[in-house]
Design a protein around this motif. Structure first.
Motif, short mmCIF file in Angstrom:
data_model
loop_
_atom_site.label_atom_id
_atom_site.label_comp_id
_atom_site.label_asym_id
_atom_site.label_seq_id
_atom_site.Cartn_x
_atom_site.Cartn_y
_atom_site.Cartn_z
N ASP A 176 0.81 -1.22 0.00
CA ASP A 176 0.00 0.00 0.00
C ASP A 176 0.84 1.27 0.00
O ASP A 176 0.31 2.37 -0.19
N LEU A 177 2.13 1.15 0.20
CA LEU A 177 2.99 2.32 0.40
C LEU A 177 3.01 3.25 -0.80
O LEU A 177 2.88 4.48 -0.64
N ASP A 178 3.15 2.73 -2.00
CA ASP A 178 3.19 3.60 -3.18
C ASP A 178 1.93 4.44 -3.31
O ASP A 178 1.99 5.63 -3.62
N ASP A 179 0.77 3.82 -3.09
CA ASP A 179 -0.48 4.57 -3.17
C ASP A 179 -0.55 5.67 -2.12
O ASP A 179 -1.02 6.78 -2.41
N LYS A 180 -0.08 5.39 -0.92
CA LYS A 180 -0.11 6.40 0.14
C LYS A 180 0.83 7.55 -0.20
O LYS A 180 0.49 8.72 -0.02
N ILE A 181 2.02 7.23 -0.70
CA ILE A 181 2.98 8.28 -1.08
C ILE A 181 2.43 9.09 -2.24
O ILE A 181 2.55 10.33 -2.25
N ASP A 182 1.80 8.44 -3.22
CA ASP A 182 1.19 9.15 -4.34
C ASP A 182 0.11 10.12 -3.85
O ASP A 182 0.02 11.25 -4.33
N SER A 183 -0.70 9.69 -2.91
CA SER A 183 -1.76 10.54 -2.38
C SER A 183 -1.17 11.78 -1.69
O SER A 183 -1.66 12.89 -1.89
N ILE A 184 -0.14 11.58 -0.92
CA ILE A 184 0.52 12.71 -0.25
C ILE A 184 1.13 13.65 -1.28
O ILE A 184 1.01 14.88 -1.18
N SER A 185 1.78 13.08 -2.29
CA SER A 185 2.40 13.89 -3.35
C SER A 185 1.35 14.72 -4.09
O SER A 185 1.59 15.88 -4.41
N GLU A 186 0.21 14.10 -4.37
CA GLU A 186 -0.87 14.83 -5.05
C GLU A 186 -1.36 15.99 -4.20
O GLU A 186 -1.63 17.08 -4.72
N THR A 187 -1.49 15.78 -2.90
CA THR A 187 -1.92 16.85 -2.01
C THR A 187 -0.90 17.99 -2.02
O THR A 187 -1.27 19.17 -2.12
N LEU A 188 0.38 17.66 -1.93
CA LEU A 188 1.42 18.69 -1.94
C LEU A 188 1.44 19.43 -3.28
O LEU A 188 1.62 20.66 -3.31
N GLU A 189 1.27 18.69 -4.37
CA GLU A 189 1.25 19.33 -5.69
C GLU A 189 0.06 20.29 -5.80
O GLU A 189 0.19 21.39 -6.34
N ARG A 190 -1.10 19.87 -5.30
CA ARG A 190 -2.28 20.75 -5.32
C ARG A 190 -2.01 22.01 -4.50
O ARG A 190 -2.35 23.13 -4.93
N MET A 191 -1.37 21.86 -3.34
CA MET A 191 -1.05 23.02 -2.51
C MET A 191 -0.09 23.96 -3.24
O MET A 191 -0.24 25.18 -3.17
N LYS A 192 0.85 23.40 -3.96
CA LYS A 192 1.80 24.19 -4.72
C LYS A 192 1.10 24.99 -5.82
O LYS A 192 1.34 26.18 -5.99
N ILE A 193 0.20 24.33 -6.54
CA ILE A 193 -0.54 25.00 -7.61
C ILE A 193 -1.41 26.11 -7.05
O ILE A 193 -1.46 27.22 -7.59
N GLU A 194 -2.09 25.83 -5.94
CA GLU A 194 -2.95 26.85 -5.31
C GLU A 194 -2.12 28.03 -4.84
O GLU A 194 -2.53 29.18 -4.99
N ASN A 195 -0.96 27.77 -4.28
CA ASN A 195 -0.09 28.84 -3.80
C ASN A 195 0.42 29.69 -4.97
O ASN A 195 0.45 30.92 -4.87
#
Length: 101
Positions: free
Chosen positions: A76-95
């Motif tokens: 499950d680790l890759d999926d969890k890391i992908d989810s966190i990465s997507e959240t960080l990327e969304r935060m970056k785009i919003e910023n």
């Protein structure tokens, strides 16, 4: 705030590297892990304790070994890391969007 996140990510990376060494070399002890990773003994010991508390490894007389839960965690680790990465990327785009306005 970001400094704390960076420290947590560094620590998580260390925990995962220690877990990987257990998976590839079980049983394995602190001294060998420390020598191969370059991490001081106390940091390896802390990572082992965290992994043990998460029931991902367990001690044996020869060193750390995986548990029944380890394979599911790794799967499950890759999926969890992908989810966190997507959240960080969304935060970056919003910023970036807010900075442009």
């Amino acid at each position: 705030m970001i400094d704390r996140l960076e420290k947590e990510v560094d620590m998580l990376e260390r925990h995962l590297q220690v877990l990987k060494m257990v998976l590839e070399n079980e049983p394995i002890g602190i001294v060998k892990m420390s020598n191969e990773t370059g991490y001081p003994h106390h940091k390896v010991r802390y990572s082992l304790r965290v992994l043990e508390e998460e029931n991902l490894i367990e001690p044996s007389s020869q060193g750390a070994i995986k548990t029944e839960e380890t394979e599911d965690f790794v799967a499950d680790l890759d999926d969890k890391i992908d989810s966190i990465s997507e959240t960080l990327e969304r935060m970056k785009i919003e910023n970036t969007a807010e900075a442009e306005n």
